[in-house]
Motif scaffolding. Structure first.
Motif, PDB file in Angstrom:
ATOM      1  N   ILE A 106     -16.306  19.210   7.501  1.00 30.64           N
ATOM      2  CA  ILE A 106     -16.640  19.098   6.073  1.00 30.64           C
ATOM      3  C   ILE A 106     -15.711  18.099   5.386  1.00 30.64           C
ATOM      4  O   ILE A 106     -16.156  17.225   4.633  1.00 30.64           O
ATOM      5  CB  ILE A 106     -16.550  20.485   5.386  1.00 30.64           C
ATOM      6  CG1 ILE A 106     -17.669  21.396   5.898  1.00 30.64           C
ATOM      7  CG2 ILE A 106     -16.614  20.352   3.867  1.00 30.64           C
ATOM      8  CD1 ILE A 106     -17.512  22.859   5.515  1.00 30.64           C
ATOM      9  N   MET A 107     -14.419  18.210   5.659  1.00 31.96           N
ATOM     10  CA  MET A 107     -13.445  17.316   5.032  1.00 31.96           C
ATOM     11  C   MET A 107     -13.640  15.876   5.495  1.00 31.96           C
ATOM     12  O   MET A 107     -13.631  14.942   4.689  1.00 31.96           O
ATOM     13  CB  MET A 107     -12.023  17.797   5.322  1.00 31.96           C
ATOM     14  CG  MET A 107     -11.695  19.109   4.638  1.00 31.96           C
ATOM     15  SD  MET A 107     -10.148  19.838   5.195  1.00 31.96           S
ATOM     16  CE  MET A 107      -8.980  18.730   4.397  1.00 31.96           C
ATOM     17  N   ALA A 149     -16.669  14.332   3.859  1.00 35.78           N
ATOM     18  CA  ALA A 149     -16.417  14.074   2.432  1.00 35.78           C
ATOM     19  C   ALA A 149     -15.458  12.906   2.226  1.00 35.78           C
ATOM     20  O   ALA A 149     -15.655  12.088   1.317  1.00 35.78           O
ATOM     21  CB  ALA A 149     -15.863  15.337   1.772  1.00 35.78           C
ATOM     22  N   LEU A 150     -14.436  12.808   3.059  1.00 39.60           N
ATOM     23  CA  LEU A 150     -13.469  11.703   2.941  1.00 39.60           C
ATOM     24  C   LEU A 150     -14.142  10.361   3.201  1.00 39.60           C
ATOM     25  O   LEU A 150     -13.904   9.387   2.481  1.00 39.60           O
ATOM     26  CB  LEU A 150     -12.287  11.931   3.890  1.00 39.60           C
ATOM     27  CG  LEU A 150     -11.385  13.110   3.508  1.00 39.60           C
ATOM     28  CD1 LEU A 150     -10.542  13.547   4.705  1.00 39.60           C
ATOM     29  CD2 LEU A 150     -10.512  12.769   2.309  1.00 39.60           C
ATOM     30  N   LEU A 151     -15.000  10.297   4.213  1.00 40.46           N
ATOM     31  CA  LEU A 151     -15.756   9.063   4.482  1.00 40.46           C
ATOM     32  C   LEU A 151     -16.685   8.727   3.319  1.00 40.46           C
ATOM     33  O   LEU A 151     -16.738   7.584   2.855  1.00 40.46           O
ATOM     34  CB  LEU A 151     -16.590   9.204   5.755  1.00 40.46           C
ATOM     35  CG  LEU A 151     -15.893   9.025   7.085  1.00 40.46           C
ATOM     36  CD1 LEU A 151     -16.850   9.325   8.227  1.00 40.46           C
ATOM     37  CD2 LEU A 151     -15.335   7.614   7.227  1.00 40.46           C
ATOM     38  N   LYS A 152     -17.389   9.720   2.843  1.00 40.70           N
ATOM     39  CA  LYS A 152     -18.344   9.517   1.755  1.00 40.70           C
ATOM     40  C   LYS A 152     -17.640   9.066   0.470  1.00 40.70           C
ATOM     41  O   LYS A 152     -18.202   8.301  -0.313  1.00 40.70           O
ATOM     42  CB  LYS A 152     -19.127  10.813   1.512  1.00 40.70           C
ATOM     43  CG  LYS A 152     -20.431  10.620   0.823  1.00 40.70           C
ATOM     44  CD  LYS A 152     -21.311  11.842   0.944  1.00 40.70           C
ATOM     45  CE  LYS A 152     -22.658  11.518   0.327  1.00 40.70           C
ATOM     46  NZ  LYS A 152     -23.574  12.615   0.369  1.00 40.70           N
ATOM     47  N   ILE A 175      -5.336  16.349   8.500  1.00 37.09           N
ATOM     48  CA  ILE A 175      -6.059  15.084   8.462  1.00 37.09           C
ATOM     49  C   ILE A 175      -5.255  14.141   7.576  1.00 37.09           C
ATOM     50  O   ILE A 175      -4.892  14.491   6.449  1.00 37.09           O
ATOM     51  CB  ILE A 175      -7.482  15.249   7.885  1.00 37.09           C
ATOM     52  CG1 ILE A 175      -8.328  16.160   8.764  1.00 37.09           C
ATOM     53  CG2 ILE A 175      -8.151  13.886   7.710  1.00 37.09           C
ATOM     54  CD1 ILE A 175      -9.702  16.475   8.189  1.00 37.09           C
ATOM     55  N   HIS A 176      -4.981  12.942   8.093  1.00 37.31           N
ATOM     56  CA  HIS A 176      -4.306  11.901   7.319  1.00 37.31           C
ATOM     57  C   HIS A 176      -5.374  10.968   6.775  1.00 37.31           C
ATOM     58  O   HIS A 176      -6.296  10.583   7.500  1.00 37.31           O
ATOM     59  CB  HIS A 176      -3.355  11.108   8.231  1.00 37.31           C
ATOM     60  CG  HIS A 176      -2.879   9.828   7.619  1.00 37.31           C
ATOM     61  ND1 HIS A 176      -1.651   9.708   7.024  1.00 37.31           N
ATOM     62  CD2 HIS A 176      -3.470   8.609   7.506  1.00 37.31           C
ATOM     63  CE1 HIS A 176      -1.501   8.467   6.579  1.00 37.31           C
ATOM     64  NE2 HIS A 176      -2.599   7.792   6.864  1.00 37.31           N
ATOM     65  N   VAL A 177      -5.255  10.600   5.500  1.00 43.09           N
ATOM     66  CA  VAL A 177      -6.112   9.562   4.924  1.00 43.09           C
ATOM     67  C   VAL A 177      -5.238   8.599   4.141  1.00 43.09           C
ATOM     68  O   VAL A 177      -4.235   8.990   3.554  1.00 43.09           O
ATOM     69  CB  VAL A 177      -7.229  10.111   4.004  1.00 43.09           C
ATOM     70  CG1 VAL A 177      -8.237  10.906   4.783  1.00 43.09           C
ATOM     71  CG2 VAL A 177      -6.676  10.923   2.860  1.00 43.09           C
ATOM     72  N   ASP A 178      -5.615   7.335   4.187  1.00 45.91           N
ATOM     73  CA  ASP A 178      -4.952   6.365   3.320  1.00 45.91           C
ATOM     74  C   ASP A 178      -5.911   5.236   3.016  1.00 45.91           C
ATOM     75  O   ASP A 178      -6.903   5.035   3.712  1.00 45.91           O
ATOM     76  CB  ASP A 178      -3.628   5.862   3.927  1.00 45.91           C
ATOM     77  CG  ASP A 178      -3.776   4.912   5.085  1.00 45.91           C
ATOM     78  OD1 ASP A 178      -4.213   3.763   4.861  1.00 45.91           O
ATOM     79  OD2 ASP A 178      -3.433   5.298   6.213  1.00 45.91           O
ATOM     80  N   ASP A 179      -5.617   4.532   1.943  1.00 47.86           N
ATOM     81  CA  ASP A 179      -6.396   3.345   1.584  1.00 47.86           C
ATOM     82  C   ASP A 179      -5.451   2.159   1.368  1.00 47.86           C
ATOM     83  O   ASP A 179      -5.593   1.394   0.444  1.00 47.86           O
ATOM     84  CB  ASP A 179      -7.307   3.601   0.380  1.00 47.86           C
ATOM     85  CG  ASP A 179      -6.571   3.995  -0.888  1.00 47.86           C
ATOM     86  OD1 ASP A 179      -5.367   4.308  -0.818  1.00 47.86           O
ATOM     87  OD2 ASP A 179      -7.205   3.971  -1.961  1.00 47.86           O
ATOM     88  N   ARG A 203     -12.810  15.827  -2.506  1.00 49.28           N
ATOM     89  CA  ARG A 203     -12.685  17.277  -2.728  1.00 49.28           C
ATOM     90  C   ARG A 203     -13.938  17.818  -3.414  1.00 49.28           C
ATOM     91  O   ARG A 203     -14.438  18.890  -3.088  1.00 49.28           O
ATOM     92  CB  ARG A 203     -11.420  17.556  -3.537  1.00 49.28           C
ATOM     93  CG  ARG A 203     -11.276  18.955  -4.130  1.00 49.28           C
ATOM     94  CD  ARG A 203     -11.363  20.058  -3.087  1.00 49.28           C
ATOM     95  NE  ARG A 203     -11.304  21.359  -3.714  1.00 49.28           N
ATOM     96  CZ  ARG A 203     -12.351  22.035  -4.189  1.00 49.28           C
ATOM     97  NH1 ARG A 203     -13.567  21.516  -4.131  1.00 49.28           N
ATOM     98  NH2 ARG A 203     -12.197  23.230  -4.710  1.00 49.28           N
ATOM     99  N   ASP A 204     -14.453  17.063  -4.372  1.00 50.65           N
ATOM    100  CA  ASP A 204     -15.661  17.462  -5.076  1.00 50.65           C
ATOM    101  C   ASP A 204     -16.850  17.503  -4.122  1.00 50.65           C
ATOM    102  O   ASP A 204     -17.639  18.447  -4.132  1.00 50.65           O
ATOM    103  CB  ASP A 204     -15.922  16.497  -6.235  1.00 50.65           C
ATOM    104  CG  ASP A 204     -16.970  17.006  -7.185  1.00 50.65           C
ATOM    105  OD1 ASP A 204     -16.799  18.121  -7.719  1.00 50.65           O
ATOM    106  OD2 ASP A 204     -17.980  16.301  -7.402  1.00 50.65           O
ATOM    107  N   ILE A 205     -16.964  16.498  -3.277  1.00 50.79           N
ATOM    108  CA  ILE A 205     -18.063  16.437  -2.299  1.00 50.79           C
ATOM    109  C   ILE A 205     -17.962  17.591  -1.301  1.00 50.79           C
ATOM    110  O   ILE A 205     -18.959  18.235  -0.975  1.00 50.79           O
ATOM    111  CB  ILE A 205     -18.047  15.081  -1.544  1.00 50.79           C
ATOM    112  CG1 ILE A 205     -18.387  13.946  -2.499  1.00 50.79           C
ATOM    113  CG2 ILE A 205     -19.001  15.109  -0.353  1.00 50.79           C
ATOM    114  CD1 ILE A 205     -18.090  12.561  -1.949  1.00 50.79           C
ATOM    115  N   ALA A 206     -16.752  17.859  -0.823  1.00 47.24           N
ATOM    116  CA  ALA A 206     -16.552  18.890   0.206  1.00 47.24           C
ATOM    117  C   ALA A 206     -16.847  20.296  -0.308  1.00 47.24           C
ATOM    118  O   ALA A 206     -17.385  21.128   0.430  1.00 47.24           O
ATOM    119  CB  ALA A 206     -15.124  18.823   0.736  1.00 47.24           C
ATOM    120  N   GLY A 207     -16.468  20.568  -1.537  1.00 49.14           N
ATOM    121  CA  GLY A 207     -16.696  21.905  -2.087  1.00 49.14           C
ATOM    122  C   GLY A 207     -15.781  22.974  -1.501  1.00 49.14           C
ATOM    123  O   GLY A 207     -16.045  24.164  -1.651  1.00 49.14           O
TER     124      GLY A 207
END
Length: 119
Positions: free
Chosen positions: A83-84, A87-90, A103-107, A33-37
């Motif tokens: 943008i998202m 940022a999520l990859l980064k 967008i789904h993200v998980d770790d 979120r910080d990276i995406a702005g």
């Protein structure tokens, strides 16, 4: 967390369940979120088995309250999606699913890393 509150991750049928999210997931999400702005709106975080079934989630969903590794983020336009995604990859997410409206993200450490899929 700088950009989120635990209640944003609550299963709709279990208030307070957002605190079950894994710290690793929340740290990466906050970093992204910080990276995406741009704002990230949480559509789904923790899910009880009942809620997961109601929304068509898989039996081994990373959203389940005993896991807490997954988040779905609202995303409805291509510019925000780019943008998202970047940022999520980064931020370190390597499991990303893309649909027209989220967008789904998980770790989840028990699932294959470095995958991107569409719905």
């Amino acid at each position: 967390m700088k950009y989120f509150t635990f209640d944003e991750f609550d299963s709709p049928d279990k208030p307070g369940s957002g605190s079950l999210m894994k710290p690793s997931t929340l740290e990466k999400l906050d970093k992204a979120r910080d990276i995406a702005g741009i704002p990230f709106v949480v559509n789904s975080g923790i899910r009880t088995p009942k809620h997961n079934k109601a929304v068509g989630g898989t039996d081994d969903s990373s959203h389940l309250e005993e896991k807490g590794y997954a988040v779905d983020l609202k995303c409805t336009d291509s510019r925000s999606r780019f943008i998202m995604f970047h940022a999520l990859l980064k931020a370190g997410f390597t499991r990303i699913g893309i649909r027209k409206d989220f967008i789904h993200v998980d770790d989840d450490p028990n699932k294959s890393p470095q995958v991107i899929w569409t719905y």
